[in-house]
Motif scaffolding. Structure first.
Motif, short mmCIF file in Angstrom:
data_model
loop_
_atom_site.label_atom_id
_atom_site.label_comp_id
_atom_site.label_asym_id
_atom_site.label_seq_id
_atom_site.Cartn_x
_atom_site.Cartn_y
_atom_site.Cartn_z
N HIS A 169 0.76 -1.19 -0.16
CA HIS A 169 -0.08 0.20 0.13
C HIS A 169 0.96 1.11 0.06
O HIS A 169 2.05 1.17 0.45
N GLU A 170 0.34 2.49 -0.43
CA GLU A 170 0.95 3.57 -0.37
C GLU A 170 0.12 4.63 0.07
O GLU A 170 -0.91 4.50 -0.73
N THR A 171 0.41 5.76 0.92
CA THR A 171 -0.23 6.79 0.97
C THR A 171 -0.11 7.62 -0.05
O THR A 171 0.83 8.02 -0.52
N LEU A 172 -1.20 8.31 -0.58
CA LEU A 172 -1.12 9.20 -1.55
C LEU A 172 -1.28 10.46 -1.02
O LEU A 172 -2.12 11.23 -1.01
N ARG A 185 -3.64 4.08 -1.87
CA ARG A 185 -3.58 2.91 -3.14
C ARG A 185 -3.17 1.67 -2.50
O ARG A 185 -2.16 1.53 -1.71
N VAL A 186 -3.97 0.79 -2.74
CA VAL A 186 -3.50 -0.72 -2.06
C VAL A 186 -3.63 -1.65 -3.37
O VAL A 186 -4.44 -1.49 -4.33
N ASP A 187 -2.58 -2.35 -3.36
CA ASP A 187 -2.49 -3.58 -4.26
C ASP A 187 -3.42 -4.53 -3.87
O ASP A 187 -3.68 -4.97 -2.84
N GLY A 188 -4.30 -4.95 -5.12
CA GLY A 188 -5.38 -6.00 -4.73
C GLY A 188 -4.89 -7.25 -4.37
O GLY A 188 -5.58 -7.75 -3.51
#
Length: 121
Positions: free
Chosen positions: A2-5, A17-20
Motif C-alpha cells: 500500500h502507499e499513502t497518496l 492506494r492498495v495493491d489488490g
C-alpha cells in the motif's frame, strides 16, 4: 503493498492506494494496516481507497466471513472505493466491513477525481 497518496491527503482526508493482491492475501492484516494509517492521519473523516491489480474474478473468499471492529475506524464517516467495475460488490463490502460507520460509495477506475469531489463535499 500500500502507499499513502500524500498529494491527495488534506485536513480530514486519507488517500491510500492498495495493491489488490495484498488486499486479498492479507485480509487478516490489512485492517490493522488501515487502522495504523488512520491513526497517523489525524482522525480523518473520509478515506479514499484506490484498489489496483485485484485481477481475479472471484476475489477474497476469506472476506466473506470476516469480522473486524475498531473504535478508531468507526470515526471515519465516508469512504470512496475506486477500482474495477467487475469488483464493485466485493470492494464495497470490504469498505463496509472495515469502516462500519462510514457511508461507502464505489467509483470505477478513472473516476478518482469524482471520488475525491464526493468525499470533500
Amino acid at each position: 503493498m500500500h502507499e499513502t497518496l500524500d498529494e491527495l491527503c488534506d485536513e480530514g482526508l486519507l488517500a491510500v492506494r492498495v495493491d489488490g493482491a495484498q488486499l486479498i492475501g492479507d485480509y487478516s492484516r490489512f485492517p490493522r494496516t488501515l487502522e495504523t494509517l488512520v491513526s497517523h492521519a489525524g482522525d480523518p473523516a473520509a478515506v479514499l481507497l484506490e484498489v489496483t491489480a485485484l485481477g481475479t474474478d472471484e476475489p477474497g473468499q476469506p472476506w466473506r466471513s470476516f469480522e473486524f471492529t475498531s473504535q478508531l475506524l468507526e470515526t471515519v464517516e465516508a469512504c470512496a472505493v475506486v477500482g474495477e467495475e467487475r469488483h464493485r460488490e466485493f470492494l464495497v463490502r470490504v469498505g463496509e466491513m472495515l469502516l462500519t460507520e462510514a457511508v461507502v460509495r464505489f467509483f470505477p477506475e478513472g473516476r478518482r477525481d469524482a471520488a475525491l469531489d464526493w468525499l470533500r463535499a
